[in-house]
Design an enzyme around this catalytic site. Structure first.
Site, PDB file in Angstrom:
ATOM      1  N   ARG A   3     -14.874 -16.777  17.000  1.00  0.00           N
ATOM      2  CA  ARG A   3     -13.486 -17.226  16.877  1.00  0.00           C
ATOM      3  C   ARG A   3     -12.822 -17.247  18.245  1.00  0.00           C
ATOM      4  O   ARG A   3     -12.952 -16.294  19.023  1.00  0.00           O
ATOM      5  CB  ARG A   3     -12.707 -16.305  15.928  1.00  0.00           C
ATOM      6  N   ARG A   8     -10.594  -7.242  18.010  1.00  0.00           N
ATOM      7  CA  ARG A   8     -10.370  -8.690  18.079  1.00  0.00           C
ATOM      8  C   ARG A   8     -11.276  -9.303  19.149  1.00  0.00           C
ATOM      9  O   ARG A   8     -10.866  -9.512  20.287  1.00  0.00           O
ATOM     10  CB  ARG A   8      -8.897  -8.989  18.369  1.00  0.00           C
ATOM     11  N   GLU A  22      -6.494  -4.408   8.977  1.00  0.00           N
ATOM     12  CA  GLU A  22      -7.279  -5.227   8.045  1.00  0.00           C
ATOM     13  C   GLU A  22      -8.763  -5.211   8.399  1.00  0.00           C
ATOM     14  O   GLU A  22      -9.140  -5.391   9.550  1.00  0.00           O
ATOM     15  CB  GLU A  22      -6.752  -6.662   8.072  1.00  0.00           C
ATOM     16  N   SER A  67     -10.580  -9.478   3.909  1.00  0.00           N
ATOM     17  CA  SER A  67      -9.693 -10.312   3.094  1.00  0.00           C
ATOM     18  C   SER A  67     -10.522 -10.907   1.977  1.00  0.00           C
ATOM     19  O   SER A  67     -11.578 -11.491   2.238  1.00  0.00           O
ATOM     20  CB  SER A  67      -9.067 -11.438   3.928  1.00  0.00           C
ATOM     21  N   ARG A  76     -15.115  -3.606  13.070  1.00  0.00           N
ATOM     22  CA  ARG A  76     -13.945  -2.825  12.670  1.00  0.00           C
ATOM     23  C   ARG A  76     -14.358  -1.591  11.866  1.00  0.00           C
ATOM     24  O   ARG A  76     -13.703  -0.545  11.948  1.00  0.00           O
ATOM     25  CB  ARG A  76     -12.969  -3.694  11.876  1.00  0.00           C
TER      26      ARG A  76
END
Length: 425
Positions: A261, A276, A348, A351, A390
């Protein structure tokens, strides 16, 4: 992509739901106007083509009878010119119509709360209590450095910022987490897959990354090919342009892949550590379900994501995303958030979304209830199970010890060859 029939027949509801996402309802009016003109032109061109066929027959008859056919020949030329004009206009309208339809988000479920951003998400449940430290806990990026589990500086020399080398026990722990997650999902009935990590543009379109989120993707220069941001893309597209038999549904997939990403628009956010990155590992769950079963499946998938953290005994909570935070293609989304002492907050880690028939319409993914029944669109669902980096960050921070070591959770120890602690060599 939405069903145009829904826009035609329930316009006000669609406008209301689009407005809740913060989008201008005028987009619906534009689409419906294009649709109206498109259908009118299609009817006209079909009538003209039918007339052209009849005129051709009349010309043939007149020529056979040695009659003057100039008037009908002129009519045929006029009809042909009009058909050409309509086709050119239709091409323009179709392009505009398709572009606007492809940028229209999914319709949110009635359960989704209204809100402007993630601060207005609604907590559903909380599991485990954040640990109280009697010393100053370290953030995971310091633990990684102290125990020589990762190297960000050398990764930056090779690839730039927001990349990482996992080293030694750090690499082993990353692999252990991936294998552990896949094994748990296998036991829950998900079929393990190894997928491509470079895909064509049409695959990205089917799952909704294109055209709206092109800037978030890494594109291969001079090719209409992209690295995947998640294996949701490859797993959902596995049955692209297929119609499944009733007994083949539901479909449950899991896969571990690297994810890529660009993190466009995230400058200055989470710049340290594993939160990130431009490239990270993730274990994904994807399901294809009958429409009537998809909402139960959403709840089940959320429990499967939570279960990974339950087994690792890491505090977490689950929130229902509001209208201002929910994803473009989702109708309803739960976020599972893990406790990170370095943030003194939840972050988070998964999801889980029901995309209803939004992706299936774009990817032409259908099933038949009976052999001779009409094909129906499936509902697609996806969720992280979990984001591996994470998870590692949460494990290091929540299981750290005052002497600088990190205790390995008991369920992970078999995946680490029986090792019980991470310590400085």
């Amino acid at each position: 992509m939405l069903d145009i029939k829904v826009l035609r027949n329930d316009t006000e509801t669609v406008k209301e739901k689009v407005a809740k996402r913060g989008l201008e309802p005028v987009l619906i009016d534009d689409i419906l106007q294009l649709d109206k003109e498109r259908r009118a032109l299609i009817v006209e061109t079909e009538e003209l083509k039918s007339r052209r066929n009849k005129v051709s027959q009349e010309i043939a008859v007149k020529k056979k009878n040695k009659e003057d056919a100039e008037d009908v020949i002129k009519e045929m030329r006029d009809v042909g010119e009009r058909i050409k004009e309509i086709d050119e206009r239709l091409n323009t309208i179709q392009s505009d119509y398709h572009d606007k339809m492809s940028r229209l988000p999914n319709l949110i479920h009635d359960d989704v709360p209204e809100g402007k951003d993630d601060s207005e998400n609604v907590e559903i449940r909380r599991t485990g209590e954040p640990r109280s430290f009697d010393y100053e806990p370290k953030p995971h990026w310091d633990i990684l450095e102290d125990l020589e589990l990762a190297d960000f500086d050398r990764a930056a020399k090779v690839s730039g910022a927001r990349f990482v080398y996992h080293t030694g026990d750090g690499a082993r722990l990353e692999r252990a987490l991936m294998n552990f997650m896949l094994d748990v999902h296998n036991k829950n009935g998900y079929r393990e897959m190894m997928t491509p990590q470079i895909v064509r543009a049409e695959a990205m379109y089917a799952t909704g990354q294109l055209p709206k989120f092109g800037e978030d993707l890494f594109k291969i220069e001079d090719e209409e090919m992209y690295t995947i941001p998640t294996s949701e893309v490859t797993l959902t597209n596995f049955h692209k342009d297929e119609t499944l038999k009733a007994e083949e549904v539901p479909v449950k997939f899991t896969a571990q892949t690297a994810c890529f990403r660009s993190e466009a628009g995230s400058a200055g956010r989470d710049t340290r550590g594993l939160i990130r990155l431009h490239q990270f590992n993730k274990v994904e769950m994807v399901r294809l379900e009958r429409p009537e079963d998809s909402w139960t499946a959403l709840e089940e998938m959320t429990q499967h994501a939570e279960n990974i953290l339950n087994l690792l005994d890491i505090p977490h909570r689950t929130v229902l995303l509001c209208t201002g935070d929910i994803g473009f293609g989702s109708s309803k989304t739960y976020d599972v958030e893990v406790w990170l002492p370095s943030y003194d907050d939840y972050k988070e880690i998964s999801s889980i979304s029901n995309m209803t028939d939004f992706q299936a319409r774009r990817g032409n993914i259908k099933f038949k209830r009976e052999k001779d029944s009409k094909p129906e669109l499936l509902h697609t669902l996806n969720g992280s199970g979990l984001a591996v980096g994470r998870t590692m960050a949460a494990l290091l921070e929540n299981y750290q010890n005052e002497d600088g070591s990190v205790t390995i959770p008991e369920v992970l120890q078999p995946y680490m060859g029986g090792q019980e602690k991470l310590e400085r060599l």
